[in-house]
Motif scaffolding. Sequence first.
Motif, PDB file in Angstrom:
ATOM      1  N   ARG A 354       0.834  -1.223   0.000  1.00  0.00           N
ATOM      2  CA  ARG A 354       0.000   0.000   0.000  1.00  0.00           C
ATOM      3  C   ARG A 354       0.858   1.259   0.000  1.00  0.00           C
ATOM      4  NH1 ARG A 354      -2.332  -1.429  -2.536  1.00  0.00           N
ATOM      5  NH2 ARG A 354      -1.719  -3.569  -2.367  1.00  0.00           N
ATOM      6  N   ASP A 355       2.115   1.146   0.432  1.00  0.00           N
ATOM      7  CA  ASP A 355       3.035   2.284   0.377  1.00  0.00           C
ATOM      8  C   ASP A 355       3.527   2.399  -1.056  1.00  0.00           C
ATOM      9  OD1 ASP A 355       5.143   4.071   0.419  1.00  0.00           O
ATOM     10  OD2 ASP A 355       6.056   3.265   2.238  1.00  0.00           O
ATOM     11  N   LEU A 356       3.042   3.413  -1.776  1.00  0.00           N
ATOM     12  CA  LEU A 356       3.326   3.544  -3.203  1.00  0.00           C
ATOM     13  C   LEU A 356       4.347   4.634  -3.508  1.00  0.00           C
ATOM     14  CD1 LEU A 356      -0.243   2.987  -4.683  1.00  0.00           C
ATOM     15  CD2 LEU A 356       1.651   1.382  -4.518  1.00  0.00           C
ATOM     16  N   GLY A 357       5.123   4.986  -2.510  1.00  0.00           N
ATOM     17  CA  GLY A 357       6.212   5.918  -2.758  1.00  0.00           C
ATOM     18  C   GLY A 357       5.748   7.356  -2.908  1.00  0.00           C
ATOM     19  N   ARG A 358       6.552   8.137  -3.604  1.00  0.00           N
ATOM     20  CA  ARG A 358       6.293   9.572  -3.748  1.00  0.00           C
ATOM     21  C   ARG A 358       5.855   9.899  -5.166  1.00  0.00           C
ATOM     22  NH1 ARG A 358      10.534   8.993  -0.253  1.00  0.00           N
ATOM     23  NH2 ARG A 358      10.349  10.115   1.732  1.00  0.00           N
ATOM     24  N   PRO A 359       5.246  11.073  -5.354  1.00  0.00           N
ATOM     25  CA  PRO A 359       4.887  11.509  -6.704  1.00  0.00           C
ATOM     26  C   PRO A 359       6.109  11.533  -7.622  1.00  0.00           C
ATOM     27  CG  PRO A 359       3.869  12.932  -5.063  1.00  0.00           C
ATOM     28  CD  PRO A 359       4.824  12.040  -4.323  1.00  0.00           C
ATOM     29  N   VAL A 360       5.872  11.306  -8.915  1.00  0.00           N
ATOM     30  CA  VAL A 360       6.960  11.321  -9.887  1.00  0.00           C
ATOM     31  C   VAL A 360       7.612  12.698  -9.854  1.00  0.00           C
ATOM     32  CG1 VAL A 360       7.590  11.019 -12.299  1.00  0.00           C
ATOM     33  CG2 VAL A 360       5.718   9.656 -11.316  1.00  0.00           C
ATOM     34  N   PRO A 376      -7.978  20.911   1.697  1.00  0.00           N
ATOM     35  CA  PRO A 376      -6.802  20.105   2.041  1.00  0.00           C
ATOM     36  C   PRO A 376      -6.775  19.751   3.522  1.00  0.00           C
ATOM     37  CG  PRO A 376      -6.187  21.933   0.614  1.00  0.00           C
ATOM     38  CD  PRO A 376      -7.611  22.168   1.017  1.00  0.00           C
ATOM     39  N   VAL A 377      -6.312  18.538   3.825  1.00  0.00           N
ATOM     40  CA  VAL A 377      -6.203  18.076   5.207  1.00  0.00           C
ATOM     41  C   VAL A 377      -4.721  17.935   5.555  1.00  0.00           C
ATOM     42  CG1 VAL A 377      -8.408  16.874   5.092  1.00  0.00           C
ATOM     43  CG2 VAL A 377      -6.307  15.635   4.543  1.00  0.00           C
ATOM     44  N   PRO A 378      -4.383  17.937   6.846  1.00  0.00           N
ATOM     45  CA  PRO A 378      -2.971  17.839   7.247  1.00  0.00           C
ATOM     46  C   PRO A 378      -2.346  16.506   6.841  1.00  0.00           C
ATOM     47  CG  PRO A 378      -4.362  18.605   9.062  1.00  0.00           C
ATOM     48  CD  PRO A 378      -5.283  18.126   8.000  1.00  0.00           C
ATOM     49  N   ARG A 379      -1.029  16.489   6.706  1.00  0.00           N
ATOM     50  CA  ARG A 379      -0.301  15.252   6.441  1.00  0.00           C
ATOM     51  C   ARG A 379      -0.640  14.224   7.518  1.00  0.00           C
ATOM     52  NH1 ARG A 379       4.355  15.511   3.005  1.00  0.00           N
ATOM     53  NH2 ARG A 379       3.758  16.901   1.298  1.00  0.00           N
ATOM     54  N   GLY A 380      -0.771  12.979   7.095  1.00  0.00           N
ATOM     55  CA  GLY A 380      -1.108  11.909   8.022  1.00  0.00           C
ATOM     56  C   GLY A 380      -2.594  11.682   8.190  1.00  0.00           C
ATOM     57  N   THR A 381      -3.425  12.508   7.530  1.00  0.00           N
ATOM     58  CA  THR A 381      -4.875  12.384   7.625  1.00  0.00           C
ATOM     59  C   THR A 381      -5.416  11.751   6.344  1.00  0.00           C
ATOM     60  OG1 THR A 381      -4.955  14.384   8.978  1.00  0.00           O
ATOM     61  CG2 THR A 381      -7.033  13.629   8.011  1.00  0.00           C
ATOM     62  N   ALA A 382      -6.323  10.801   6.498  1.00  0.00           N
ATOM     63  CA  ALA A 382      -6.909  10.131   5.337  1.00  0.00           C
ATOM     64  C   ALA A 382      -7.919  11.033   4.649  1.00  0.00           C
ATOM     65  CB  ALA A 382      -7.566   8.822   5.759  1.00  0.00           C
ATOM     66  N   GLY A 383      -8.014  10.904   3.352  1.00  0.00           N
ATOM     67  CA  GLY A 383      -8.992  11.684   2.593  1.00  0.00           C
ATOM     68  C   GLY A 383      -8.936  11.315   1.124  1.00  0.00           C
ATOM     69  N   LEU A 384      -9.639  12.111   0.330  1.00  0.00           N
ATOM     70  CA  LEU A 384      -9.645  11.928  -1.116  1.00  0.00           C
ATOM     71  C   LEU A 384      -8.319  12.383  -1.708  1.00  0.00           C
ATOM     72  CD1 LEU A 384     -13.128  13.212  -2.380  1.00  0.00           C
ATOM     73  CD2 LEU A 384     -12.131  10.981  -2.889  1.00  0.00           C
ATOM     74  N   LEU A 385      -7.816  11.616  -2.656  1.00  0.00           N
ATOM     75  CA  LEU A 385      -6.572  11.984  -3.318  1.00  0.00           C
ATOM     76  C   LEU A 385      -6.851  12.824  -4.554  1.00  0.00           C
ATOM     77  CD1 LEU A 385      -4.714   8.572  -3.075  1.00  0.00           C
ATOM     78  CD2 LEU A 385      -4.106  10.675  -1.886  1.00  0.00           C
ATOM     79  N   ALA A 386      -6.159  13.959  -4.656  1.00  0.00           N
ATOM     80  CA  ALA A 386      -6.230  14.824  -5.831  1.00  0.00           C
ATOM     81  C   ALA A 386      -4.828  14.946  -6.404  1.00  0.00           C
ATOM     82  CB  ALA A 386      -6.783  16.197  -5.458  1.00  0.00           C
ATOM     83  N   SER A 423       6.599  12.479   5.415  1.00  0.00           N
ATOM     84  CA  SER A 423       7.737  12.473   4.482  1.00  0.00           C
ATOM     85  C   SER A 423       7.299  12.568   3.026  1.00  0.00           C
ATOM     86  CB  SER A 423       8.570  11.204   4.691  1.00  0.00           C
ATOM     87  OG  SER A 423       7.822  10.052   4.346  1.00  0.00           O
ATOM     88  N   GLY A 424       5.963  12.615   2.792  1.00  0.00           N
ATOM     89  CA  GLY A 424       5.467  12.764   1.432  1.00  0.00           C
ATOM     90  C   GLY A 424       5.169  11.474   0.702  1.00  0.00           C
ATOM     91  N   ARG A 425       5.185  10.340   1.408  1.00  0.00           N
ATOM     92  CA  ARG A 425       4.874   9.067   0.768  1.00  0.00           C
ATOM     93  C   ARG A 425       3.367   8.839   0.745  1.00  0.00           C
ATOM     94  NH1 ARG A 425       9.523   6.227   0.168  1.00  0.00           N
ATOM     95  NH2 ARG A 425       8.391   4.319  -0.315  1.00  0.00           N
ATOM     96  N   LEU A 426       2.913   8.116  -0.269  1.00  0.00           N
ATOM     97  CA  LEU A 426       1.486   7.840  -0.410  1.00  0.00           C
ATOM     98  C   LEU A 426       1.158   6.462   0.153  1.00  0.00           C
ATOM     99  CD1 LEU A 426      -1.397   8.243  -1.494  1.00  0.00           C
ATOM    100  CD2 LEU A 426      -0.584   7.312  -3.690  1.00  0.00           C
ATOM    101  N   LEU A 427       0.215   6.413   1.082  1.00  0.00           N
ATOM    102  CA  LEU A 427      -0.363   5.162   1.564  1.00  0.00           C
ATOM    103  C   LEU A 427      -1.762   5.063   0.977  1.00  0.00           C
ATOM    104  CD1 LEU A 427       0.707   5.259   5.331  1.00  0.00           C
ATOM    105  CD2 LEU A 427       1.914   4.226   3.393  1.00  0.00           C
TER     106      LEU A 427
END
Length: 535
Positions: A354-360, A376-386, A423-427
């Motif tokens: 599920r850890d898909l790394g960082r944006p290209v 926008p929500v704070p880092r570490g908070t779940a939400g919709l991805l844009a 750290s900017g990684r996507l879960l």
Amino acid sequence: MALFGKRIELGTLFEDVADRGHSTTVHLSRPLDIAPSMGTALDPPALARLVRVAAGWFAGAGVRPGDRVAISKRDHWDLVLLCCAAARLGAVPVPLSACLEKDVLDILLKRLDPALLVVDAARWADGRPVNSATIRTLVLDRDVDRKPGDSSVLSLDDVRGHTVPAPRRRPADDPLAILHTSGTTGVPKLVVHSTRTLLRRLVDFEAHRWPVLAARPDDVAAAAFSFAHGRALAWTAAVSALGPEKMVVITSADWDEARPPLEEHRPTIMEAQPSTFVRWRSHCRTGAFDRVRLYVSTFDAVHPPTVRTFLNATGHPRPVWLQGWGQTETGPLTFRFFTRRAMRPERGRHPTTRDLGRPVPGRTRLRVVDRETLRPVPRGTAGLLACSTKALCLDYTAERARYLRKRAGRWFITGDLGVLTRSGRLLLLDREADALPGASCVEVEDVIEDRLPGVGECVVLSVPGGPAQPVLVVEDGRLDPGRWQAAVADLPELAEPVLTTWERIPRTATGKVRRAALREHLGLAPETHGTGEWT
């Protein structure tokens, strides 16, 4: 990326490769449906000639620059060649999977209003589209019965030998191709891409000689996925530009078809849709994968046991698995390399995909927004991805309002749920339509498949007002109750599992589970914890 000093173009791709003496040979798991006499080993000059011949067919059928050409036939790489042929005329190809049900195909054709519909005998046997009276149809592989004077239905005999016009390139920001999404939640969307978004932003980037990622001159690059989807165009163009020793095209997850070319040519790069990797897990020790240095997986979530199995199957000392996340609308947004060490279970730690790394870097940006306010929500908070990317598609055909609803300036709502770490990684969690409150269906699937090796696939469906429903692919139909209870003891509450076989799970052409159809099959209510607004 320039192809020998020229920009990559879809309509003249193989002509450009052939003109420079490119030696890559394409090896097929079975002959092309549109040219079976050509066999299973094709070089660039032969492919260029075939694309010109097919362009002549389309010209003979009356296709003109700017026309839409819908193509629906049995899955094979010749779908890509037919798209190249249409693009060579300046037309807009629209590959449509043969797995689409007839009522869905009718809806898509109504939205498209193509100048020409190209089908094979199998699709023709399903019956003419409801609006076929206004669509000229070319049947590829048989004579057609028609009334005297009926010019709306053509066979290849009617269009062979037509003079092939000179290549006609579309302006960079005009539609180049229309590609449909998987359709896991209903009727697929028709995604419009241009030369700039598809070739300049996506293919040119992939065709760069990146370390590890790019095909090298001594590589054997193999692909096994749905050739009716946009990935097929991008893979073909990028890999052809890079010029590996061989390209291997596998048109079925059936191991009886896939095994001979894989064992003969032994790929060093293997790309497949996750469902195909799952089907091949029991065969990965046959020697077909013993030279693989790079596995590539797109289209859908892939679970740790599958990644681990294939990484351990190769004799390469340091193989990697590239997991990409993106959409037909956007192309790749993030990627991560998995290694044997990363997939090794350790005490107190469950390996996750599920850890898909960082944006290209330099190409995409991500933010997470609140599902209701879209703020926008704070880092570490779940939400919709844009996401923000210059490769974003132009539109949805005949669904402009839907496209605009998902877009706010440069930001596009993907419809996925996730978390951006500090750290900017996507879960990645789930599709919004499949949300599981306080947890992740996909993560639960990860854990169950890892803890129960006899389970070929796990699908978890959220159920409002009750525990989530797990569906397990268990080919022998048996599951030890004690092992099940031990495996799920620390997981969110789950209903008793439903045991089934691979064939009984409704799927898209890319092997993704059609969760709405599965819910209906199981008698579950269609409502989920998600809104479905962002599909």
